[in-house]
Motif scaffolding. Structure first.
Motif, mmCIF file in Angstrom:
data_model
loop_
_atom_site.group_PDB
_atom_site.id
_atom_site.type_symbol
_atom_site.label_atom_id
_atom_site.label_comp_id
_atom_site.label_asym_id
_atom_site.label_seq_id
_atom_site.Cartn_x
_atom_site.Cartn_y
_atom_site.Cartn_z
ATOM 1 N N GLY A 34 2.166 -7.772 4.820
ATOM 2 C CA GLY A 34 2.104 -6.726 3.810
ATOM 3 C C GLY A 34 3.071 -5.619 4.125
ATOM 4 N N LEU A 35 3.198 -4.690 3.196
ATOM 5 C CA LEU A 35 4.146 -3.595 3.402
ATOM 6 C C LEU A 35 3.481 -2.270 3.057
ATOM 7 N N VAL A 36 3.950 -1.222 3.730
ATOM 8 C CA VAL A 36 3.594 0.132 3.329
ATOM 9 C C VAL A 36 4.857 0.696 2.703
ATOM 10 N N ILE A 37 4.761 1.177 1.458
ATOM 11 C CA ILE A 37 5.970 1.662 0.803
ATOM 12 C C ILE A 37 5.780 3.118 0.380
ATOM 13 N N SER A 38 6.884 3.753 0.046
ATOM 14 C CA SER A 38 6.829 5.176 -0.293
ATOM 15 C C SER A 38 6.059 5.357 -1.601
ATOM 16 N N ASP A 39 5.501 6.563 -1.763
ATOM 17 C CA ASP A 39 4.643 6.810 -2.912
ATOM 18 C C ASP A 39 5.383 6.609 -4.246
ATOM 19 N N GLU A 40 6.662 7.069 -4.285
ATOM 20 C CA GLU A 40 7.379 6.967 -5.568
ATOM 21 C C GLU A 40 7.650 5.515 -5.920
ATOM 22 N N LEU A 41 7.973 4.703 -4.886
ATOM 23 C CA LEU A 41 8.215 3.279 -5.153
ATOM 24 C C LEU A 41 6.917 2.610 -5.595
ATOM 25 N N PHE A 42 5.792 3.036 -4.976
ATOM 26 C CA PHE A 42 4.498 2.460 -5.299
ATOM 27 C C PHE A 42 4.156 2.708 -6.780
ATOM 28 N N GLU A 43 4.519 3.916 -7.247
ATOM 29 C CA GLU A 43 4.309 4.230 -8.659
ATOM 30 C C GLU A 43 5.095 3.300 -9.561
ATOM 31 N N LYS A 44 6.334 3.001 -9.095
ATOM 32 C CA LYS A 44 7.286 2.294 -9.933
ATOM 33 C C LYS A 44 6.979 0.810 -10.085
ATOM 34 N N VAL B 160 0.877 -1.165 0.000
ATOM 35 C CA VAL B 160 0.000 0.000 0.000
ATOM 36 C C VAL B 160 0.909 1.208 0.000
ATOM 37 N N SER B 161 0.511 2.250 -0.661
ATOM 38 C CA SER B 161 1.369 3.433 -0.663
ATOM 39 C C SER B 161 1.184 4.202 0.637
ATOM 40 N N PHE B 162 2.223 4.972 0.977
ATOM 41 C CA PHE B 162 2.180 5.691 2.240
ATOM 42 C C PHE B 162 1.034 6.679 2.274
ATOM 43 N N SER B 163 0.770 7.340 1.163
ATOM 44 C CA SER B 163 -0.329 8.320 1.125
ATOM 45 C C SER B 163 -1.667 7.648 1.390
ATOM 46 N N ASP B 164 -1.826 6.439 0.825
ATOM 47 C CA ASP B 164 -3.070 5.724 1.056
ATOM 48 C C ASP B 164 -3.228 5.340 2.523
ATOM 49 N N TYR B 165 -2.113 4.931 3.108
ATOM 50 C CA TYR B 165 -2.120 4.597 4.542
ATOM 51 C C TYR B 165 -2.567 5.814 5.334
ATOM 52 N N GLU B 166 -2.016 6.960 4.978
ATOM 53 C CA GLU B 166 -2.367 8.202 5.650
ATOM 54 C C GLU B 166 -3.859 8.513 5.473
ATOM 55 N N PHE C 6 -2.596 11.761 12.595
ATOM 56 C CA PHE C 6 -1.546 11.019 11.901
ATOM 57 C C PHE C 6 -0.239 11.776 11.991
ATOM 58 N N LYS C 7 0.773 11.131 12.582
ATOM 59 C CA LYS C 7 2.025 11.852 12.796
ATOM 60 C C LYS C 7 3.234 11.088 12.282
ATOM 61 N N GLU C 8 3.024 9.963 11.622
ATOM 62 C CA GLU C 8 4.179 9.150 11.243
ATOM 63 C C GLU C 8 5.009 9.824 10.155
ATOM 64 N N LYS C 9 6.285 9.551 10.189
ATOM 65 C CA LYS C 9 7.213 10.209 9.255
ATOM 66 C C LYS C 9 7.004 9.641 7.855
ATOM 67 N N ARG C 10 6.941 10.559 6.914
ATOM 68 C CA ARG C 10 6.711 10.181 5.519
ATOM 69 C C ARG C 10 7.849 9.290 5.030
ATOM 70 N N LEU C 11 7.512 8.223 4.309
ATOM 71 C CA LEU C 11 8.536 7.325 3.782
ATOM 72 C C LEU C 11 9.107 7.896 2.496
ATOM 73 N N ALA C 12 10.367 7.621 2.275
ATOM 74 C CA ALA C 12 10.982 8.075 1.027
ATOM 75 C C ALA C 12 11.837 6.954 0.468
ATOM 76 N N GLY C 13 11.962 6.898 -0.819
ATOM 77 C CA GLY C 13 12.840 5.932 -1.487
ATOM 78 C C GLY C 13 12.448 4.512 -1.159
ATOM 79 N N LYS C 14 13.414 3.721 -0.684
ATOM 80 C CA LYS C 14 13.142 2.316 -0.436
ATOM 81 C C LYS C 14 12.781 2.019 1.010
ATOM 82 N N GLU C 15 12.453 3.070 1.759
ATOM 83 C CA GLU C 15 12.019 2.854 3.129
ATOM 84 C C GLU C 15 10.668 2.137 3.122
#
Lengths: 256, 634
Positions: free
Chosen positions: B444-454, B373-379, B389-398
């Protein structure tokens, strides 16, 4: 004919150090006799009474009550023997406080399954004799010590046992109550021809007996007979106790 | 006076001694009967929670029965012990062994049958009340009072058999070896209580160790630790009363500054004997009370579990479509119409879940594909559910591990994707539940938006969440789509779905019913513990009277006597309860590890109500005891 016959009675308390509480005791009591047993503390009086009462078993020797040896009987026969042949009076009265005075008195008959009519008849007779017919409906905690002991005496004689055993019957009573109780004993002894054996510390109580047996260190020491004068008998008992050299508290009960 | 009369009077005139035992027996019968009324009630025999209710109450019947058996057995054997002298007197007057057995047997049966009659009588009077409360708790309409013969017969026969067996048992318990021992029982002066320093130390070590283990238990260790900790606590408690407590009072006695001060001497010295004499009773009361506290406390804490519904299911209605069959579209439309029909305001949104192929992983077993799931969707899911919601935004391969329930734990797994051999290392979980476990049935995993696109998915599922402000009102929505509020994930089914309102309602009625059952059983246990105390007190009354008579003769004011008695009674009443509290608190600390929400509030309420009940009982008994004592001390 002798009611109680004690032959070569011996009792040894086993333990780390075996202790001979009674050593070769021989005596007998005739029907209608009233006998006291005296002696210093630890001389074996209570042990002797417990053996006769079938509460405890002798190490050697025999006891015959009314010609029967209770120590060879099985459990049930022993119970029936106690029920029919023996009556007990204790220092602490040992009345059941859940029962009224009259119920306590008829207890031995109840255990024997006697008819209520018969029980009532005997109850009336005994309690009139002992002067407690006015307190029959009371509970044990509502009556005085002397009344309690007379209730206990009534309970011990209602089934006309062969032998009444009394363990320090005046031990918990004041001098007036003691006198009442001892006179009661004398009366039933005389009128009912009841045979009684009493262990006591109290020379005053002992002076009501026909005969007092002294024991010391588990052995028969002496016996003295009463004769006509109770006053003189009391003095004789006092002298004997002094001679026995028991602990001083045996002599403390001077009540003259 | 005939023999049966004699037995009858022996019991009836001793009512003070038997009162507490009789009442708690009658109470056990009453509760047993009430459960039976439920079980045999004709109106209750349909529906799912109702079947569960019947099963639960049947289990409760069994527990009650076993407990009553033990309770009656223990009580009767203590009664017999205190009556040795009385038996001695009776045997002196020629009571045979058989007559003694018959007497004990008849007495027990008399009390037993009395308890059955009173218990069932009360049950008939209060049955309607219990049925009303029970029906309310189970969540069904009010039950009419139904007199069930079966319940009556079951209760009567069960308890007649119980009392009969125990009466037979106990006649064997009266062992008369030598009349002289019976006769002198109770007259012997009490010997100095002996203690072993080793066992005292052992008790302290066992208790501290089990407290430590309970307090530090986590979800994983709880199951392994549970049984050893219970065993250690039980043994530790036993030696606490028989050894350690006496040891402590002995130390106190050595301290003259304390011991010789005012009434302390009397209190502490008799406390030593009392502790040793009553050790077994204290032990029983502590264990029985602990069980009662834990049973009620655990159930009360399940209230939290219901609050947890909101945590486990972020959306009031979650719908996960496995494919794009038209049936899914229909279902979603149906849900929306139902929501509108109920005039519920709601928001909804759809998010895609991509299933991506996995080449390998460091996990023991590698899944073929993993949902992401993408991080934005999780949010989006979280904010719609009303969570800050206060969790730190994921970036790259986080990445974050996808939380699927309260109990998910990070495992530090690295997944290597087939696509470009991207390595994703998961060592942290998302703070909140993203998708309920029941819906996706996989890690399952929550991944960063850019990775989710890719990433290119093997397939994509669409998750739809409906959010309303009132969870309870969604109860019953989509009844044809779900079973008990839930449609589990399956390979073949086109969808999985959850309706929080229905789940909540089911859990709630289950919970309320269990609480109802646990409260009644807890009450029975608690009253039984009180009856042990009561009996002990009255068994010692004669001894105490003589004791206090001696002391008052030396010169003791009324106030001082009150003070001593109150202090001793409160020790008798509150020592076992406080130890039971302590045990329970540590048990609850272990229980807490099962919940993500705090259960402190529920536990405090439960323990406080027990404490209040104990206080009321204490003052009642103290009043009666002092009055009884003073009757003889003028």
């Amino acid at each position: 004919m002798s009611i109680l016959e004690v032959r070569h009675l011996e009792k040894i308390y086993e333990g780390k150090v075996a202790h001979k509480a009674l050593d070769n005791i021989n005596f007998s009591i005739e029907k209608g006799e009233f006998v006291g047993i005296m002696g210093p503390s630890g001389s074996g009086k209570t042990t002797l009474l417990n053996l006769i009462a079938t509460i405890d078993r002798p190490t050697a020797g025999e006891i015959f009550i009314n010609g029967k040896n209770p120590h060879v009987l099985n459990r049930k026969e022993t119970a029936l023997f106690r029920r029919h042949e023996l009556g007990f009076v204790f220092q602490h009265f040992n009345l059941l406080d859940t029962l009224t005075v009259e119920e306590n008195i008829v207890l031995p008959l109840t255990l024997d399954g006697e008819s209520v009519k018969e029980m009532d008849k005997k109850l009336q007779y005994v309690t009139k004799k002992l002067g407690i017919d006015s307190i029959l409906k009371k509970r044990t905690y509502e009556i005085s010590g002397g009344q309690m002991q007379r209730t206990a005496i009534a309970r011990s004689i209602i089934h006309s046992p062969s032998l009444i055993l009394a363990d320090e019957p005046t031990g918990n009573l004041d001098s007036k109550a003691s006198k009442d109780v001892m006179e009661t004993f004398t009366a039933i002894n005389k009128e009912e021809k009841a045979t009684a054996l009493m262990v006591t510390h109290d020379p005053f109580a002992a002076s009501y007996c026909h005969r007092v047996i002294f024991i010391k260190d588990g052995k028969l020491y002496n016996e003295i007979y009463r004769g006509e004068n109770r006053q003189a008998f009391f003095q004789k008992i006092m002298d004997m106790l002094a001679l026995l050299g028991g602990e001083s508290r045996d002599l403390s009960a001077v009540r003259l | 006076m005939t023999f049966p009369q004699f037995v009858y009077r022996n019991v009836v005139r001793n009512k003070r001694t038997y009162a507490a035992y009789f009442l708690s027996s009658a109470f056990s019968v009453l509760i047993f009967f009430v459960y039976a009324l439920f079980i045999f009630h004709p109106d209750i025999k349909q529906g799912v929670t109702k079947t569960a209710a019947i099963q639960l109450m049947t289990a409760a019947e069994v527990i009650m029965y076993v407990f009553s058996f033990l309770f009656v057995l223990y009580s009767v054997s203590t009664f017999l012990k205190s009556r040795k002298r009385e038996f001695g007197i009776l045997m002196m007057h020629g009571m045979t062994r058989n007559q003694l057995n018959l007497m004990v047997f008849l007495e027990n049966m008399l009390i037993g049958i009395g308890a059955i009659v009173v218990g069932i009588g009360l049950g008939l009077i209060t049955g309607k009340l219990f049925l009303m409360i029970g029906a309310k708790m189970i969540g069904i309409g009010p039950l009419r009072f139904y007199f069930s013969e079966k319940a009556l017969l079951l209760t009567t026969f069960a308890f007649i058999i119980l009392f009969f067996c125990i009466s037979l048992f106990t006649t064997a318990l009266v062992r008369v070896n030598k009349l002289i021992d019976l006769f002198q029982a109770g007259e012997k002066p009490k010997t100095e209580p002996k203690v072993s320093p080793f066992l005292s130390l052992l008790s302290a070590v066992l208790l501290i160790a089990s407290y430590y283990l309970a307090a530090t238990a986590t979800l994983q260790t709880l199951i392994i630790r549970m049984l050893p900790v219970i065993a250690m606590t039980i043994v530790g408690t036993y030696f606490f009363y028989t050894q350690l407590s006496v040891f402590i009072t002995k130390l106190l006695q050595k301290n003259r500054g304390l011991f010789w001060r005012k009434t302390n001497m009397i209190t502490i010295s008799s406390l030593r004997y009392r502790l040793k004499d009553n050790a077994r009773m204290f032990f029983m009361v502590t264990i029985v009370s602990t069980v009662a506290f834990c049973a009620v406390g655990t159930l009360a804490s399940m209230n939290v579990m219901n609050r947890q519904v909101k945590q486990d299911f972020p959306a009031e209605i979650s719908y996960l479509a496995n494919d794009d069959q038209p049936v899914n579209q229909q279902n979603l439309v149906q849900i929306e119409t139902e929501l509108k029909e109920r005039k519920l305001e709601y928001t909804s949104h759809q998010i895609p879940i991509k299933y991506i192929a996995v080449a390998s992983s460091t996990d023991r077993f590698t899944p073929k594909e993993i949902p992401v799931v993408s991080f934005s969707d999780y949010e989006k899911i979280m904010t719609s559910a009303g969570n800050a919601f206060k969790e730190k935004r994921l970036a790259g391969k986080e990445v974050l591990g996808m939380r699927t329930g309260s109990f998910s734990n990070p495992e530090g797994v690295t997944y290597t994707l087939k696509q470009d051999h991207i390595k994703l290392r998961q060592n942290k979980m998302s703070k909140n539940t993203v998708l309920p476990m029941q819906l996706i049935f996989s890690e399952g995993l929550v991944i960063s938006d850019e990775l989710f696109e890719k990433v290119t998915p093997e397939n994509t599922k669409i998750y739809t969440g409906f959010y309303t402000s009132d969870l309870k009102k969604t109860s019953g929505i989509g009844e044809n789509l779900v079973e008990h509020g839930m449609k589990f994930y399956s390979d073949k089914g086109p969808y999985s779905m959850s309706v929080s309102g229905t789940i909540y309602e089911n859990q709630m009625s289950m919970y309320k019913m269990m609480l109802f059952v646990a409260l009644l059983i807890g009450a029975v246990f608690f009253i039984a513990a009180g009856s042990f105390l009561y009996f002990r007190l009255y068994a010692d009354l004669d001894y105490d009277r003589r004791h206090y008579l001696t002391i008052t003769k030396v010169g003791l004011t009324n106030q001082e006597l009150n003070k001593i008695v109150t202090r001793q009674l409160s020790l008798l009443f509150f020592v076992p309860i406080l130890v039971a509290f302590l045990h329970s608190v540590f048990a609850f600390m272990a229980l807490q590890s099962l919940f993500s929400l705090s259960i402190a509030k529920e536990i405090v309420i439960v323990l406080a109500s027990f404490l209040i009940a104990q206080f009321i009982y204490f003052f009642l008994i103290r009043f009666r005891y002092l009055r009884n004592l003073k009757k003889t001390l003028v």
